[in-house]
Each structure stands twice: as C-alpha cells, then as structure tokens.
Scaffold this active site. Structure first.
Site, PDB file in Angstrom:
ATOM      1  N   LYS A  48       0.838  -1.205   0.000  1.00 16.85           N
ATOM      2  CA  LYS A  48       0.000   0.000   0.000  1.00 16.85           C
ATOM      3  C   LYS A  48       0.872   1.254   0.000  1.00 16.85           C
ATOM      4  O   LYS A  48       0.609   2.218  -0.715  1.00 16.85           O
ATOM      5  CB  LYS A  48      -0.948  -0.017   1.213  1.00 16.85           C
ATOM      6  CG  LYS A  48      -2.062  -1.031   1.042  1.00 16.85           C
ATOM      7  CD  LYS A  48      -2.826  -1.320   2.321  1.00 16.85           C
ATOM      8  CE  LYS A  48      -3.787  -2.479   2.078  1.00 16.85           C
ATOM      9  NZ  LYS A  48      -4.454  -2.958   3.296  1.00 16.85           N
ATOM     10  N   GLN A  92      -4.986  -1.581   9.455  1.00 20.46           N
ATOM     11  CA  GLN A  92      -4.766  -2.895   8.844  1.00 20.46           C
ATOM     12  C   GLN A  92      -5.309  -3.998   9.754  1.00 20.46           C
ATOM     13  O   GLN A  92      -4.945  -4.079  10.921  1.00 20.46           O
ATOM     14  CB  GLN A  92      -3.259  -3.095   8.595  1.00 20.46           C
ATOM     15  CG  GLN A  92      -2.904  -4.381   7.879  1.00 20.46           C
ATOM     16  CD  GLN A  92      -3.436  -4.434   6.449  1.00 20.46           C
ATOM     17  OE1 GLN A  92      -3.351  -3.468   5.705  1.00 20.46           O
ATOM     18  NE2 GLN A  92      -3.990  -5.572   6.069  1.00 20.46           N
ATOM     19  N   ASP A 115     -11.661   2.786   3.718  1.00 20.19           N
ATOM     20  CA  ASP A 115     -11.992   1.370   3.570  1.00 20.19           C
ATOM     21  C   ASP A 115     -13.477   1.158   3.282  1.00 20.19           C
ATOM     22  O   ASP A 115     -13.880   0.080   2.870  1.00 20.19           O
ATOM     23  CB  ASP A 115     -11.651   0.632   4.873  1.00 20.19           C
ATOM     24  CG  ASP A 115     -10.370  -0.161   4.759  1.00 20.19           C
ATOM     25  OD1 ASP A 115     -10.011  -0.535   3.620  1.00 20.19           O
ATOM     26  OD2 ASP A 115      -9.740  -0.412   5.793  1.00 20.19           O
TER      27      ASP A 115
END
Ligand code: NAP
Length: 276
Positions: A48, A92, A115
């Site tokens: 990422k 995460q 997200d």
C-alpha cells in the site's frame, strides 16, 4: 475462456488516477496503522505504501507493537482524525486477538474512512447512494466493468457474507441490477445454487473450494480468496485448472482481484481529498 488480467486493469486505473492526482494542488495523505508482526499484514502494508509513492499520495506508516492496548490504538486513531495532513486512515486488519477492531474502527472519522467499512458508508451503499465503497468489492466491480460484462438480470451468487467483502459485494451486484444470492457456511444445496450462477464470486478463504461441478458452462468466475496451498503457494478459492475451461471469464490468483483492491484504496484516498 478469457482470463481477466487484474494487474493490467489496475495499471490502467492507476495511470488515470496519477493524472488526476498530479493536477491536485494538495496531494492526498494516507495513514496506515499496523499493530503487531503478522507477516501477511506487513506485506499488504508495504504494498500500500509503495502504491502511494507511485501515485504521489503522501503516506504515513504507524507500526505499533503487538502488546499495544486498546487505548494506544484508539488514541492514535483519534489523533489522526484531527491531523489535517491525513485525508484517509486505514487500520490494517486483523488486529491482535486481545484488541477489539470494531471498537477501534469507530475512532476513524467517516470522512477519512477510505476502507468504506463505517456504518455510514455501508448504509449509503445499502441505499444505492454509494460513497466510499469497500476496496475489494469495488475492485471486483471495476474488473466486471472493464471486461464489459453485463450484469442486469443475471444471477450472481456470492460465496461469503463478511462485512468487508461478501455483503458489500452482494449489495453492489444488486445495485447493478443482478439477481443476487448470498451463500455462507449454513447454506444448503450450495453446489446446486452455484451451478445456477451466471456470475460466481467466491470470498470464502478455502483452497479449491469451488470445483468444476459447481460451475455452469459459460459462467463468469471471480476469485476473491487469498490462500496458501499445501506447498505454500499463493492461491484462491477456485480450483483454477479444473474450472477455467467451463467459464467465459475467470480471474486468476495472484493477478486478479488483489491488484485491484490496492488500486481502489488509492482511488478512495483520492476521493477523500476531492470531497473537501
Ligand atoms: P471471512 O470473514 O472469514 O468470511 C468467510 C465467509 O465464507 C463467511 O461468510 C463464511 O460463512 C463463508 N464460508 C466459510 N465456509 C463456508 C462453506 N463451507 N460454505 C459456504 N460459505 C462458507 O473472510 P473474508 O474477510 O470475507 O475473506 C474471504 C477471502 O477473501 C479470504 O481468503 C481473504 O484472504 C480474501 N480476501 C482477499 C482480498 C483481495 O484483495 N483479493 C481482500 C480481502 C479478503 P459464515 O458467515 O457462515 O461463517
């Protein structure tokens, strides 16, 4: 049979996105928080950060030790919520077992929820007013769109009902006018249901779960699973070799849905700046 090249689609999208980001006066900033040493999570975070660098997105990595407390994590998220340099916050998952990810996620402000997991963003998806959509299902929709696969009136079967993949996936397909069936571990006649699918999306997390006898001739098969086979090799949920010749389109693992997921995260981070 056509193998859907997620890597190529992702490269195309990233090039388009880079052009848009280059034109922005203030570049987007993404904070990525990882707690503990989970090796797979570390690889995902590294990917990422690399993707951010390639697109001109500022990235901030926060690595907390495994024994961090709930308060440590939530205090950090609160501070990032107030941080003007940070437009998107990604926690995460999974967190170490002693931590409550649901409670922690509530400390990410909705406008920084890249997200798409917040109740507000999930609610908007439910109302067909998509705002920020969970990256993996959004990536699957982009693959279907790029391949020109028509969804209206088709029977789409989604294997898996997680909050992060299965449910938003099903809702996106429904919003695109597919007729959707969601299957899970308590579903009866699973094979029969799968065999009636025009579009079969598997997000179960089990090696060779989808076998040739579960796939209709000419079906589109999208494999979201990321697993390791008995030799430690990366693979999806679908028995690719056994299934591929029956399909009209199929995604491989690796190189299918995975690259699109990271790209959609970059896209969501870009969006978080555009909405200011
Ligand atoms: P998850 O939370 O573990 O959900 C798995 C789902 O599969 C659950 O809904 C479960 O049903 C269902 N399931 C389990 N056994 C089943 C069975 N025998 N028959 C039918 N359904 C069954 O996993 P997830 O987070 O959604 O992820 C799914 C997979 O996608 C994993 O391999 C993950 O690594 C991968 N993934 C890939 C990406 C990507 O970028 N490609 C992103 C995210 C996740 P119940 O609800 O009844 O338990």
């Amino acid at each position: 049979m056509i193998i859907l090249d997620g890597k190529a689609y992702a490269a195309e999208l990233r090039a388009e996105l880079k052009e848009k980001i280059d034109k922005l006066e203030r570049k987007p900033g993404l904070a990525v928080i990882i707690v503990g040493e989970d090796p797979a999570s570390r690889v995902y975070v590294r990917n990422k950060i690399k993707a951010c660098e390639a697109l001109g997105i500022r990235s901030y990595a926060y690595e907390l030790p495994y024994d961090s407390t709930q308060k440590d994590v939530e205090d950090l998220l609160d501070s990032l919520g107030d941080n003007k340099d940070v437009d998107g916050v990604l926690l995460q998952l999974p967190l170490p077992k002693h931590l409550d990810s649901e409670s922690a996620a509530k400390h990410i402000p909705v406008e920084k929820d890249v997200d798409g997991f917040s109740a507000q963003n999930l609610g908007l998806l439910m109302q067909h007013k998509e705002n920020v959509v969970a990256c993996t299902p959004a990536g699957v929709m982009k693959i279907l769109e790029k391949a020109g696969i028509e969804l209206t009136g088709k029977h789409a079967v989604v294997l898996g009902r997680s909050e992060t993949v299965g449910k938003p996936m099903a809702m996106l397909l429904l919003n695109a006018n597919a007729t959707v069936t969601i299957c899970h571990s308590k579903t009866r006649n699973l094979k029969e249901i799968c065999r009636s699918a025009d579009i079969l999306v598997s997000a179960v997390g089990k090696v060779k779960f989808v076998t040739e006898d579960m796939v209709k001739d000419g079906a589109v098969v999208i494999d979201v699973g990321i697993n390791r086979d008995e030799n430690g090799k990366l693979c999806g949920d679908v028995d690719f070799e056994g299934v591929k010749d029956k399909t009209s389109y199929i995604t491989p693992v690796p190189g299918g849905v995975g690259p699109m997921t990271v790209t959609m995260l970059m896209y969501n981070t870009y969006l978080s700046v555009c909405k200011e």
